[in-house]
Design a protein around this motif. Structure first.
Motif, mmCIF file in Angstrom:
data_model
loop_
_atom_site.group_PDB
_atom_site.id
_atom_site.type_symbol
_atom_site.label_atom_id
_atom_site.label_comp_id
_atom_site.label_asym_id
_atom_site.label_seq_id
_atom_site.Cartn_x
_atom_site.Cartn_y
_atom_site.Cartn_z
ATOM 1 N N ILE A 112 0.833 -1.206 0.000
ATOM 2 C CA ILE A 112 0.000 0.000 0.000
ATOM 3 C C ILE A 112 0.870 1.259 0.000
ATOM 4 C CG2 ILE A 112 -1.719 1.271 1.336
ATOM 5 C CD1 ILE A 112 -2.906 -1.496 2.011
ATOM 6 N N ILE A 113 2.061 1.190 0.646
ATOM 7 C CA ILE A 113 2.989 2.324 0.538
ATOM 8 C C ILE A 113 3.359 2.551 -0.924
ATOM 9 C CG2 ILE A 113 5.318 3.159 1.089
ATOM 10 C CD1 ILE A 113 5.136 1.770 3.726
ATOM 11 N N PHE A 114 3.678 1.456 -1.630
ATOM 12 C CA PHE A 114 4.037 1.607 -3.043
ATOM 13 C C PHE A 114 2.857 2.096 -3.867
ATOM 14 C CE2 PHE A 114 7.642 -1.113 -1.940
ATOM 15 C CZ PHE A 114 8.638 -0.368 -2.514
ATOM 16 N N LEU A 115 1.661 1.626 -3.516
ATOM 17 C CA LEU A 115 0.458 2.095 -4.215
ATOM 18 C C LEU A 115 0.337 3.606 -4.080
ATOM 19 C CD1 LEU A 115 -2.237 1.478 -5.622
ATOM 20 C CD2 LEU A 115 -3.251 1.168 -3.392
ATOM 21 N N LEU A 116 0.569 4.094 -2.862
ATOM 22 C CA LEU A 116 0.491 5.535 -2.583
ATOM 23 C C LEU A 116 1.503 6.308 -3.421
ATOM 24 C CD1 LEU A 116 -0.823 7.473 -0.371
ATOM 25 C CD2 LEU A 116 1.363 7.285 0.754
ATOM 26 N N VAL A 117 2.758 5.817 -3.411
ATOM 27 C CA VAL A 117 3.831 6.517 -4.109
ATOM 28 C C VAL A 117 3.557 6.598 -5.600
ATOM 29 C CG1 VAL A 117 6.255 6.407 -4.728
ATOM 30 C CG2 VAL A 117 5.537 5.782 -2.451
ATOM 31 N N PHE A 118 3.282 5.424 -6.204
ATOM 32 C CA PHE A 118 3.108 5.417 -7.658
ATOM 33 C C PHE A 118 1.820 6.121 -8.054
ATOM 34 C CE2 PHE A 118 5.859 1.470 -7.378
ATOM 35 C CZ PHE A 118 6.996 2.171 -7.685
ATOM 36 N N SER A 119 0.817 6.121 -7.154
ATOM 37 C CA SER A 119 -0.402 6.861 -7.468
ATOM 38 C C SER A 119 -0.110 8.354 -7.544
ATOM 39 C CB SER A 119 -1.460 6.626 -6.403
ATOM 40 O OG SER A 119 -1.763 5.286 -6.323
ATOM 41 N N LEU A 120 0.738 8.831 -6.647
ATOM 42 C CA LEU A 120 1.119 10.248 -6.703
ATOM 43 C C LEU A 120 1.804 10.558 -8.021
ATOM 44 C CD1 LEU A 120 2.461 11.343 -3.238
ATOM 45 C CD2 LEU A 120 1.004 12.672 -4.708
ATOM 46 N N LYS A 121 2.695 9.650 -8.467
ATOM 47 C CA LYS A 121 3.439 9.919 -9.690
ATOM 48 C C LYS A 121 2.551 9.750 -10.911
ATOM 49 C CE LYS A 121 7.580 9.315 -7.445
ATOM 50 N NZ LYS A 121 8.631 10.249 -7.215
ATOM 51 N N ALA A 122 1.610 8.800 -10.852
ATOM 52 C CA ALA A 122 0.782 8.529 -12.027
ATOM 53 C C ALA A 122 -0.424 9.449 -12.081
ATOM 54 C CB ALA A 122 0.328 7.070 -12.024
ATOM 55 N N GLY A 123 -0.762 10.084 -10.963
ATOM 56 C CA GLY A 123 -1.976 10.908 -10.943
ATOM 57 C C GLY A 123 -3.216 10.061 -10.741
ATOM 58 N N LEU A 124 -3.084 8.945 -10.026
ATOM 59 C CA LEU A 124 -4.242 8.118 -9.707
ATOM 60 C C LEU A 124 -4.808 8.609 -8.381
ATOM 61 C CD1 LEU A 124 -5.948 5.493 -10.172
ATOM 62 C CD2 LEU A 124 -4.307 4.352 -8.725
ATOM 63 N N LEU A 125 -5.980 9.181 -8.420
ATOM 64 C CA LEU A 125 -6.664 9.766 -7.266
ATOM 65 C C LEU A 125 -5.923 10.987 -6.698
ATOM 66 C CD1 LEU A 125 -9.143 9.655 -5.540
ATOM 67 C CD2 LEU A 125 -7.977 8.160 -3.959
ATOM 68 N N LEU A 126 -4.592 10.848 -6.491
ATOM 69 C CA LEU A 126 -3.820 11.966 -5.958
ATOM 70 C C LEU A 126 -3.323 12.819 -7.122
ATOM 71 C CD1 LEU A 126 -1.854 9.639 -3.596
ATOM 72 C CD2 LEU A 126 -3.787 11.029 -2.966
ATOM 73 N N TYR A 127 -4.249 13.372 -7.900
ATOM 74 C CA TYR A 127 -3.879 14.081 -9.125
ATOM 75 C C TYR A 127 -3.950 15.590 -8.961
ATOM 76 C CZ TYR A 127 -8.937 14.301 -9.525
ATOM 77 O OH TYR A 127 -10.246 14.522 -9.262
ATOM 78 N N PHE A 128 -4.136 16.055 -7.714
ATOM 79 C CA PHE A 128 -4.373 17.488 -7.489
ATOM 80 C C PHE A 128 -3.274 18.387 -8.064
ATOM 81 C CE2 PHE A 128 -2.492 15.265 -3.969
ATOM 82 C CZ PHE A 128 -1.316 15.958 -3.794
ATOM 83 N N TRP A 129 -2.054 17.880 -8.160
ATOM 84 C CA TRP A 129 -0.943 18.694 -8.663
ATOM 85 C C TRP A 129 -0.913 18.747 -10.188
ATOM 86 C CZ3 TRP A 129 2.020 15.780 -11.894
ATOM 87 C CH2 TRP A 129 1.915 14.390 -11.741
ATOM 88 N N LEU A 130 -1.641 17.824 -10.822
ATOM 89 C CA LEU A 130 -1.430 17.591 -12.255
ATOM 90 C C LEU A 130 -1.966 18.712 -13.157
ATOM 91 C CD1 LEU A 130 -1.645 14.127 -13.885
ATOM 92 C CD2 LEU A 130 -2.577 16.079 -15.052
ATOM 93 N N PRO A 131 -3.245 19.132 -13.009
ATOM 94 C CA PRO A 131 -3.769 20.109 -13.977
ATOM 95 C C PRO A 131 -2.979 21.411 -13.991
ATOM 96 C CG PRO A 131 -5.549 19.123 -12.740
ATOM 97 C CD PRO A 131 -4.289 18.703 -12.064
ATOM 98 N N GLY A 132 -2.584 21.912 -12.826
ATOM 99 C CA GLY A 132 -1.830 23.156 -12.787
ATOM 100 C C GLY A 132 -0.477 23.040 -13.447
ATOM 101 N N SER A 133 0.271 21.992 -13.070
ATOM 102 C CA SER A 133 1.644 21.925 -13.559
ATOM 103 C C SER A 133 1.708 21.524 -15.034
ATOM 104 C CB SER A 133 2.476 20.982 -12.697
ATOM 105 O OG SER A 133 1.765 19.828 -12.417
ATOM 106 N N TYR A 134 0.703 20.802 -15.555
ATOM 107 C CA TYR A 134 0.737 20.470 -16.970
ATOM 108 C C TYR A 134 0.308 21.647 -17.827
ATOM 109 C CZ TYR A 134 1.802 15.552 -16.300
ATOM 110 O OH TYR A 134 2.419 14.380 -16.001
ATOM 111 N N GLY A 135 -0.328 22.659 -17.220
ATOM 112 C CA GLY A 135 -0.733 23.809 -17.995
ATOM 113 C C GLY A 135 0.326 24.886 -18.050
ATOM 114 N N ALA A 136 1.342 24.810 -17.168
ATOM 115 C CA ALA A 136 2.299 25.908 -17.046
ATOM 116 C C ALA A 136 3.335 25.979 -18.174
ATOM 117 C CB ALA A 136 2.983 25.838 -15.694
#
Lengths: 495, 114
Positions: free
Chosen positions: A210-234
Motif C-alpha cells: 500500500i505504501i508503493f500504491l500511494l507513491v506510484f499513485s502520486l506519480k501517475a496521478g491516480l486519485l492523488l492528481y491534485f498537482w497535475l492540472p496546474g503543472s501540466y498547464g504551465a
C-alpha cells in the motif's frame, strides 16, 4: 544477455551531455537530437522484434548475475512502452523546433529532453527496485527543469508545488524500499517476487504494497492528481505534450509491474483499493474536464480520466482486462501527445486559451479542425481508431470478472471524455469565424506536420491492430504469469 | 543501537512533517532536507547492524558481516537528494525574486491572478 538493451537509456544520456557543450549552435543541436531519437526508436523496435522471437532479453551489468548485480530486463510490455515513448518524442521534437522559441533553445531544452527520455527508458527497463527509484529521479529532475524553463510567473508558481509533491513522494518511495529490504533482504524485482511467493504475502507485505500504491499513485496521478492540472498547464504545450504522454505513464508502468509481479497474492485488498481509486479518479477527472473553460485545464483532466481508465484494467486483474489496458496505454500515449500539440496550435493561432473567446476556426484552418476531430473520436473509442480495441477488452474483462461498477464508470467516463472534447470542438471549430482572412495568422508547417504524423500513428494503430496484437498478448501473458519474468532473470541457461 | 536510531528517525520525521506543513517556502525546503536524512537513516537500520559484526570483506574469520548494500543505496540517495535540494533552493530564490513572496498560501494561483 544482450548489450543492446542499455542503448535506449545510455544513448540519450550521452548525447544529452554532449549537447550541453553545443549550446550556441542551435541548428546542430536540433539535427543531433532528432537523429538520436530516430536511431533510438529504431533500436527499440529492433529489440521489440527480438523479444518476440527469443523471449525476454536481460542484461546484467558488469557480468554480476541477477540477484547480486543490477540488471536490465526487456520484456514485451516495457519495450512496447519504450518504443512508443521514442516514437512520440521523435515526432514532438519536430513541433518543439518551430514553437519553443530562441530563449529556451539556448537554455538547454534539448539536453533536458534527452535526460528526461534517459530517465523514462531507465524506469521502463530496469529490473531492480532501487534502480527504478534512480530512473524516476533522473526523469523527475529533468522534468523539474523543463517545467520551469522560461521562468514565467505561472511556471514558477506551479513548479514549486510540482517539485514539492514529487520530492515528498520520492522519500515515501525510499521508505517503501527500506521496509521491503528490511523484510525480504533483496531489491531485485524477480528475486523479490520469488521471496514474496515463498512467504505468501503476509500482512506486513500488504502494508508495504500500500505504501508503493500511494507513491506510484502520486506519480501517475491516480486519485492523488491534485498537482497535475496546474503543472501540466504551465510550460509550453510541446513540453506539456511530452509530460502528458510520458510522465504519468511511468507511474502507471510501475503500478503494473509492482502489482502483477510482486504483490499479486492479496488482490482482495490491494486490487480492490486500486479499483476504488480508479473509480474516484475517473469521477473526479470527468468533473474537472467539463467544469473548466480553459483549454489547457480540460485536456489536463483528460489525462486524469485516462489514468483512471488504464488502472481499472489492472484492478480487474484478468488477462483480457490487462491486455485491454496495455492497448489503451499505448494508444493513450500517442493520442494525448497529439491532443496537447493540437491544443497548443489552437492557442498559438487564436492567442487565447479560453473556450468562449474562440469560434469557427475550422473555416480558417480546416486541417487542424479535422485532426482535432480524429483525436476526439479516437479518444472516445470509435472503431477504426486506436482507442476502441482497448476499451472493448477492458469492458470484456470487467464482465468476465463481474466488476459491473467499474464497467459502468469506465463507460460513463468515456462519454464525459467525448462531451468535454465535443465542447471544445463545437466552441472552437464550429460556428461563425471571428478571424478575418487578413488578420489570420498563417499556420506553421512545423506545427501541423507533427500533428498529422501522430494522427497517422493513431490510425495505423487502430487499423493495424493485428500487427501488434501478438506483442500485446505476449506482454499481458508475461504480466499475468510472473514465472516467465522470474525465469528469464534468474535462470539464464548458461549464456 | 537500532532502537535508538529508530527513535531518532521518528523524531526527524516529526520535525520534517511540521516544517513541510508550514507556510514559509524556506521552512518547507528545510523540512524536505531533514526528511531525506530520516529516510537515509531508515534504510541504514533496515539493513540491520550490530557492534559485533565486522566490516565486509576485510577478513574471513569474523562471525558476521555488516551488510554493505544499504550503504551503497544511501550513498546514491544522498547524492540525489543533495541535487534535488540544491535545485529546490534555487527555484525558491527565483520564485521569491519574481513573485515577491515566499508565503505558500499566496502562491496558490487562480486563473485571474497570473
Amino acid at each position: 544477455m544482450n548489450n543492446l538493451l542499455v542503448l535506449p537509456m545510455v544513448l540519450p544520456l550521452l548525447v544529452g551531455i554532449i549537447l550541453i557543450f553545443l549550446r550556441p549552435f542551435v541548428k546542430v543541436q536540433r539535427v543531433i537530437s532528432f537523429i538520436t531519437m530516430l536511431v533510438t526508436f529504431g533500436i527499440s523496435v529492433y529489440l521489440l522484434v527480438m523479444v518476440q522471437q527469443e523471449g525476454i532479453v536481460t542484461l546484467d551489468f558488469g557480468g554480476w548475475a541477477a540477484p547480486f548485480g543490477i540488471s536490465f530486463v526487456g520484456d514485451s510490455f516495457s519495450l512496447l512502452l519504450v518504443t512508443t515513448a521514442y516514437l512520440i518524442t521523435t515526432i514532438t521534437l519536430l513541433y518543439v523546433f518551430s514553437t519553443i522559441g530562441k530563449e529556451r533553445e539556448n537554455m538547454f531544452v534539448y539536453p533536458l529532453i534527452h535526460l528526461l527520455l534517459a530517465g523514462v527508458a531507465c524506469s521502463f527497463l530496469t529490473g531492480d527496485l532501487f534502480n527504478l527509484y534512480v530512473g524516476f529521479e533522473v526523469m523527475l529532475l529533468a522534468s523539474y527543469a523543463l517545467i520551469v524553463l522560461g521562468g514565467e510567473k505561472a511556471q514558477l508558481r506551479e513548479s514549486i508545488k510540482y517539485v514539492l509533491v514529487n520530492v515528498f513522494s520520492s522519500f515515501v518511495f525510499l521508505i517503501g524500499i527500506a521496509y521491503l529490504y528490511g523484510v525480504l533482504g533483496t531489491l531485485n524485482l524477480a528475486h523479490l517476487s520469488v521471496r514474496i511467493a515463498e512467504v505468501g504475502q503476509p500482512p506486513i507485505l500488504t502494508t508495504i504494497a500500500i505504501i508503493f500504491l500511494l507513491v506510484f499513485s502520486l506519480k501517475a496521478g491516480l486519485l492523488l492528481y491534485f498537482w497535475l492540472p496546474g503543472s501540466y498547464g504551465a510550460p509550453p504545450m510541446s513540453i506539456s505534450a511530452l509530460f502528458g504522454a510520458l510522465l504519468t505513464k511511468v507511474g502507471i508502468y510501475s503500478l503494473f509491474r509492482v502489482f502483477t509481479l510482486l504483490f499479486y497474492h492479496e488482490p482482495g485488498i490491494t486490487h480492490t483499493l486500486l479499483g476504488i481509486m480508479a473509480i474516484l479518479t475517473m469521477v473526479g477527472g470527468s468533473i474537472g474536464a467539463v467544469a473548466y473553460n480553459d483549454l489547457r485545464k480540460i485536456i489536463a483532466y483528460n489525462v486524469v480520466i485516462a489514468v483512471g481508465f488504464i488502472l481499472s484494467g489492472l484492478a480487474i486483474f484478468n488477462p483480457t482486462a490487462i491486455e485491454g489496458a496495455i492497448y489503451y496505454l499505448v494508444h493513450d500515449m500517442i493520442v494525448k501527445a497529439l491532443l496537447f500539440l493540437l491544443v497548443g496550435a489552437t492557442i498559438y493561432l487564436s492567442g487565447t486559451a479560453r473556450l468562449e473567446q474562440m469560434s469557427g476556426m475550422i473555416r480558417n484552418y480546416p486541417l487542424l479542425g479535422w485532426l482535432f476531430f480524429i483525436t476526439m473520436v479516437s479518444l472516445a473509442g470509435i472503431p477504426p481508431l486506436s482507442g476502441f480495441i482497448g476499451k472493448v477488452y477492458v469492458a470484456q474483462g470487467a464482465i468476465e470478472s463481474s466488476a459491473f461498477v467499474l464497467l459502468a464508470v469506465t463507460l460513463i467516463s468515456s462519454i464525459f471524455v467525448l462531451y468535454s472534447l465535443l465542447r471544445i470542438f463545437r466552441n472552437v471549430f464550429w460556428g461563425e469565424t471571428i478571424i478575418s482572412k487578413d488578420s489570420m495568422i498563417p499556420m506553421k508547417k512545423g506545427m501541423i506536420i507533427p500533428c498529422a504524423l501522430l494522427a497517422i500513428a493513431t490510425l495505423t494503430l487502430g487499423l493495424g491492430v493485428e500487427g501488434i496484437a501478438s506483442v500485446v498478448a505476449d506482454a499481458a501473458a508475461t504480466l499475468m504469469n510472473p514465472e516467465i519474468y522470474i525465469d528469464a532473470v534468474l535462470n539464464q541457461g548458461g549464456v | 543501537m537500532e532502537t535508538m536510531m529508530s527513535v531518532l528517525v521518528g523524531i526527524l520525521v516529526t520535525v520534517a512533517t511540521y516544517l513541510i506543513l508550514s507556510k514559509s517556502l524556506l521552512r518547507v525546503i528545510l523540512g524536505t532536507a531533514i526528511m531525506s536524512h530520516a529516510v537515509h537513516l531508515l534504510i541504514m537500520i533496515m539493513g540491520g547492524f550490530s557492534r559485533d559484526s565486522s566490516a565486509p570483506l576485510l577478513g574471513e574469520e569474523a562471525a558476521s558481516y555488516t551488510d554493505a548494500l544499504p550503504q551503497a543505496l544511501i550513498l546514491t540517495a544522498i547524492v540525489i537528494s543533495f541535487g534535488v535540494t540544491a535545485f529546490f533552493l534555487v527555484l525558491a530564490y527565483r520564485t521569491y525574486k519574481e513573485l515577491k513572496t515566499d508565503d505558500l498560501t499566496k502562491l496558490r494561483g487562480h486563473d485571474d491572478n497570473e
